[in-house]
Scaffold this active site. Structure first.
Site, PDB file in Angstrom:
ATOM      1  CE  LYS A  80      -4.035   1.890   2.465  1.00 28.92           C
ATOM      2  NZ  LYS A  80      -4.864   1.773   3.677  1.00 28.92           N
ATOM      3  CB  SER A 155      -8.102   3.724   2.494  1.00 25.43           C
ATOM      4  OG  SER A 155      -7.270   3.066   3.435  1.00 25.43           O
ATOM      5  CB  SER A 179      -8.391   0.929   5.438  1.00 24.33           C
ATOM      6  OG  SER A 179      -9.114   2.136   5.425  1.00 24.33           O
TER       7      SER A 179
END
Lengths: 497, 96
Positions: A80, A155, A179
């Site tokens: 990420k 997210s 997330s």
């Protein structure tokens, strides 16, 4: 070995260790897959092809020289874009960090490297991890591999989509309110938010420091456990890191035995408000757990109804402070520096140009909640609710070993459906948020496809702090029973792209 | 509840140079969000202690041993403006 991209991480690692396939071939197969499908999926913001191949070559050399390889050596991973990786772009999905390359590695990245895990690139995310759909990325949305018109969650939508599109068998996400788990749920993948403090936050760009936690994502429970073991553990560079042994999550995933366990369903997280297919698959999973020898018990957590409110005060408050560092002075974007504007004007112009709408919205919410005259009513009250939610969990875990709930109220929704309706977007996280407020560990794993839309449904398992091994034990037992039923993991049914 | 002027004030505090359109947009949205989250005060009795952090921790110190910092040139590489081995910033004081 054929079809390298569809193998599990554990299978790839053992094939590499046995010399059946080279780490370079494995990395190249995944880079080729990214080239073939990522234009449509947009899971990656940046592909680190060169360093991935170099890392893979080093693994092959290590093996050739007779060194013992770790349990995930040579396995590719999607990272990420909120974790600092030295010399590679790290944008957090924001224009304000466009072009910035961190001068150091996050501890998680250091540990990935030390475990010879091959990093393929940086994945897309809602800007500064604020969102549940990855639509708030400044670089455009990621698409759900199950249906390219739908969101992959957020997210960490990029990391989850990379797994579901078979672009990587492992991924790292971060979870502040859901997330990791919500993207796992809507993409038919597995993701764990470890106990708060179990994985170092050093080099993880802070959203809300008292809630943020990095964690492992994969397509099955054992792979997730192997990655969890690789990244967890005490780090002196993070003062909130827990100085204690990491529970043996890999052994727990191999044990997969729920006989005699007490599994709680939270009264306040059941009932109305779930899509019918979500409720149906959840109920079926409970029956499987019972059949496997667990006892299902209903518990009550009366303050959970206030969790969303507390979260959307605490998170913006912490975020408004954390994001004050993005002022255009030391790194990232600077706007309006024309010799005419003062430093404060340049800061305001930079932040206006560099931040997207959701980030601005939350910075202002936090600024409001922390301002004098409102502090007690908003932030102060939210902190008290946090105490009450912690007590609810404590009393629940006096009665049961783990709790379960559907991870999300619905399957993946359509891109654009909720993007300018913040409250509707926030409701996605109603079942995941209480865990972050209390610092517990939780996992989402797929338990089927909703009959009405054919999209994945996730089940959330919740354990008390440092009870992360329980997630893997229960998760692996449930996953095993589901595979016995249909003969494969649900992810095998994802479209070929 | 929350007015456009208040949003403008918040934006100034938060160093956000919002446009007129944004001010209108956010005034409505922040109001809706705040009304929804304000319910937390219903259960926040005086007898409930606040929690700021999920794990009770005191300050954590390391031994006071000097260690090298990041190389200066690495930081310069990421700076928007760099001059004479320092970050160059816009003027901080007004001229008058």
């Amino acid at each position: 070995m054929s079809d390298l991209i569809r193998q599990s991480a554990a299978t790839l690692a053992s094939a590499i260790a046995e010399g059946e396939v080279s780490a370079v071939d494995v990395a190249q197969a995944h880079l080729d897959r990214i080239t073939a499908v990522d234009e449509r999926v947009h899971a990656f913001l940046h592909v680190t092809a060169e360093s991935a191949i170099a890392q893979a070559k080093a693994v092959d050399a290590k093996r050739a020289s007779g060194d013992t390889l770790g349990p995930l050596a040579g396995v590719p991973l999607a990272l990420k874009d909120i974790l600092a990786m030295k010399g590679e772009p790290t944008t957090c999905g924001s224009k304000i960090l466009e072009g910035w390359r961190p001068p150091y590695d996050a501890t998680v990245v250091e540990r990935l490297r030390a475990n010879d895990i091959v990093i393929l690139g940086k994945t897309n995310m809602d800007e500064f991890a604020m969102g549940s759909s990855t639509e708030h990325s400044a670089y455009g949305p990621t698409r759900n591999p199950w249906d390219l018109d739908r969101i992959p969650g957020g997210s960490g939508g990029g990391s989850a989509a990379a797994l579901a599109a078979f672009e990587a068998p492992l991924a790292i996400g971060t979870d502040t309110g859901g997330s990791i788990r919500q993207p796992a749920s809507v993409t038919g993948t597995v993701g764990t938010k470890p106990t708060y403090g179990a994985v170092s936050r050093y080099g993880l760009v802070a959203l809300a420091s008292s809630l943020d936690q990095a964690g492992p994502c994969a397509r099955n429970v054992l792979d997730t456990a192997l990655l969890h073991a690789a990244i967890a553990g005490h780090d002196p560079r993070d003062s909130t890191s827990i100085n204690a042994a990491v529970p043996d999550v890999v052994a727990a995933a191999r044990r997969a035995d729920v006989r005699g366990m007490r599994i709680g369903i939270v009264k306040e997280l059941s009932g109305d408000g779930y899509q019918s297919g979500v409720a149906q698959r959840f109920t079926e999973a409970l029956a499987i757990l019972e059949h496997l020898g667990a006892e299902i018990v209903e518990v009550s957590c009366p303050h959970f109804e206030y969790a969303l409110g507390a979260y959307y005060l605490i998170l913006p408050s912490e975020a408004s402070s954390n994001l004050a560092r993005f002022d255009g002075m030391r790194y990232g974007l600077r706007a309006g520096d024309d010799g005419q504007h003062s430093v404060e004007q340049v800061m305001a112009l930079t932040r206006e140009a560099g931040f997207g709408p959701e980030v601005k919205r939350r910075i202002m919410l936090g600024t409001y909640a922390l301002s004098s005259g409102y502090y007690d009513a908003y932030y102060g009250s939210a902190q008290k609710v946090r105490t009450l939610i912690g007590r609810d969990f404590e009393s629940a875990f006096d009665q049961v070993d783990v709790l379960v709930s559907p991870t999300c109220p619905t399957t993946a929704f359509k891109i654009g459906e909720k993007v300018d309706d913040p409250l509707a977007m926030y409701l996605n996280d109603v079942a995941t948020i209480p865990i972050n407020l209390a610092g517990n560990a939780a996992m989402s794993l797929p338990v089927g496809l909703a009959p009405e839309d054919g999209l994945p449904v996730g089940l959330q398992i919740i354990a008390p702090p440092m009870g992360d091994d329980r997630l893997y034990n229960v998760g692996a037992a449930l996953e095993g029973a589901l595979v016995d039923r249909i003969g494969h993991l649900f992810i095998e049914e994802a479209p070929a792209l | 509840m929350i007015t456009r002027d208040e949003v403008a004030h918040l934006a100034r505090l938060a160093r956000l140079e919002l446009t007129e359109t944004e001010l209108d947009h956010y005034a409505g949205q922040l109001d809706v969000i705040l009304q929804s989250v304000a319910r937390v005060s219903e259960v926040a009795g005086a007898d409930v202690p606040p929690t700021s952090h999920p794990i009770p921790m005191q300050n954590v110190y390391r031994d006071d041993i000097a260690r090298p910092s990041l190389p200066r040139e690495d930081l310069a590489a990421g700076a928007p403006a760099w001059e004479d081995d320092r970050f160059r910033v816009p003027r901080i004081l007004d001229e008058e």
